[in-house]
Design an enzyme around this catalytic site. Structure first.
Site, PDB file in Angstrom:
ATOM      1  N   HIS A 156      43.041 -38.810  17.589  1.00  0.00           N
ATOM      2  CA  HIS A 156      42.062 -39.799  18.073  1.00  0.00           C
ATOM      3  C   HIS A 156      40.622 -39.297  17.883  1.00  0.00           C
ATOM      4  O   HIS A 156      39.776 -39.975  17.285  1.00  0.00           O
ATOM      5  CB  HIS A 156      42.270 -40.046  19.573  1.00  0.00           C
ATOM      6  CG  HIS A 156      43.672 -40.324  19.978  1.00  0.00           C
ATOM      7  ND1 HIS A 156      44.266 -41.547  19.797  1.00  0.00           N
ATOM      8  CD2 HIS A 156      44.616 -39.529  20.568  1.00  0.00           C
ATOM      9  CE1 HIS A 156      45.502 -41.506  20.272  1.00  0.00           C
ATOM     10  NE2 HIS A 156      45.745 -40.292  20.740  1.00  0.00           N
ATOM     11  N   ASP A 157      40.363 -38.118  18.447  1.00  0.00           N
ATOM     12  CA  ASP A 157      38.978 -37.643  18.519  1.00  0.00           C
ATOM     13  C   ASP A 157      38.413 -37.210  17.164  1.00  0.00           C
ATOM     14  O   ASP A 157      37.233 -37.472  16.874  1.00  0.00           O
ATOM     15  CB  ASP A 157      38.867 -36.514  19.547  1.00  0.00           C
ATOM     16  CG  ASP A 157      39.229 -36.999  20.955  1.00  0.00           C
ATOM     17  OD1 ASP A 157      39.283 -38.227  21.166  1.00  0.00           O
ATOM     18  OD2 ASP A 157      39.445 -36.161  21.833  1.00  0.00           O
TER      19      ASP A 157
END
Ligand code: BDR
Ligand code: CA
Length: 380
Positions: free
Chosen positions: A303-304
């Site tokens: 995600h990040d």
């Protein structure tokens, strides 16, 4: 400001000396680096995002805010400082954030990220301390040091950014760009059936952030294209790191590396001789095991790191402008992010929601940056 510039030049010289950037640019013709301020709750994938930023010659990380989330805020500080030590970036200031969300009770996610937030990885010792000022003040200082230039990236709960906005309401027009990993749009949640973790930990903070940017857009203080870019689970769950891709990263770093298997004993340690690759592999194994236990396969959603890559290059994803708000009172839906696609609320767009991404292009870029960076660290 002069201090920040010289730090960047020093870091760049180190990278050039280590052979990390020579192939891409020359010392006389540096890629213009964009000042980036990252607010993280490190966290396995936050760590991958920070490494991506540090490996990117087009980014100058001017500060890191630690926010409690995946682990408590003091552990997030330790993780950020340890990671910077490992990456030879000990001049980047790390600030400590609030102990608690704005009004919700604090929650952490050791089941997802490991007892200290980095899976099975161990970071080097260091003797650095967080800054004397907190994360909210760090946001404001960074924005004032780079008016109109600073790229903000948030990959944790939005507590500190909300506090920063209370102190400096003109932040939306001071920043060049804000990218948030958070929410889930027309897609399931990962914390409740409808809510994503970063928003769910501090929904009130997220609501304040979206409201602030919406107000600035309504008042025409910022243009529609300057509202935050939001990478929700609908986008980031396309970025599935597999053992095979992680193995490619180890090879790109010139490290010894072994493709992991779901059949390996749980907690098997990395054999990588490259210190950064070893940490990333030990961290990722825990994250792979967590995803496997969730029924998603022996892989992990980055995600990040996707949000970090978008912060440097928004063209990596397709977005749609819309108005986003956060459910604060629903008995089943608290923390849900709602996008008003059909403009029924009649409010100005306050977000560019990510709706399309090319995962192989992302992984190509990730490996082409982090591989040589890790290789350079082994030789510095
Ligand atoms: C987000 O939650 C955290 O666990 C991850 O670090 C990521 O920022 C995904 O929902
Ligand atoms: Ca995170």
């Amino acid at each position: 400001m002069a201090g920040l510039v010289s730090r960047r030049v020093r870091r760049r010289r180190l990278r050039v000396a280590a052979g990390i950037v020579a192939a891409v640019t020359t010392a006389h013709d540096p890629t213009p680096a964009l000042p980036v301020f990252a607010d993280v709750d490190t966290g396995v994938d936050d760590a991958m995002a920070l490494v991506y930023l540090l490996a990117s010659t087009d980014a100058d990380v001017v500060g890191i805010a630690s926010t409690g989330g995946n682990v408590d805020v003091d552990q997030v500080c330790r993780n950020n400082l340890g990671l910077l030590q490992l990456c030879g970036a000990t001049d980047i200031p790390v600030s400590r954030g609030a102990d608690q969300p704005l009004s919700a009770a604090m929650r952490t996610a050791e089941d997802t990220h490991g007892p200290a937030g980095l899976g099975y990885a161990e970071l080097p010792r260091h003797d650095r301390e967080p800054t004397s000022y907190d994360s909210a003040e760090a946001w404001v200082r960074a924005a004032h040091a780079h008016p109109g230039e600073l790229i903000g990236l948030v990959t944790g709960p939005l507590t500190n950014l909300a506090l920063a906005l209370r102190a400096e309401p003109t932040l939306p027009s001071l920043l060049r760009r804000l990218v948030i990993m958070g929410g889930s749009f027309d897609y399931r949640g990962n914390t409740t059936p409808v809510a994503e973790w970063n928003i769910s930990v501090d929904p009130e903070a997220a609501a304040e952030v979206f409201t602030a940017w919406g107000r600035a857009a309504d008042a025409k203080q910022i243009a529609v294209q300057d509202v935050p870019i939001v990478c929700g689970l609908n986008l980031t769950e396309n970025i599935a790191l597999t053992p095979a891709i992680l193995h490619r990263l180890g090879i790109a770093a010139g490290s010894s590396t072994m493709a992991m298997s779901v059949l390996d004993a749980r907690g098997t340690h990395s054999v990588a001789d490259n210190p950064l690759i070893r940490v990333l592999e030990d961290a990722m194994r825990f994250y792979f095991e967590f995803h496997f236990d969730q029924g998603e396969g022996f892989l992990a959603h980055l995600h990040d790191p996707l949000a970090a890559a978008v912060a440097l290059d928004p063209a990596l994803i397709g977005t749609r402008p819309t108005t986003v708000d956060v459910e604060l009172t629903g008995t089943l839906t608290r923390g849900m992010t709602i996008a008003d696609w059909s403009r029924r609320w009649g409010r100005a767009p306050n977000a560019q929601v990510g709706v399309q991404v090319d995962p192989p292009a992302f992984f190509e870029r990730f490996i082409s940056r982090v591989g040589p960076f890790a290789r350079g660290l082994a030789h510095s």
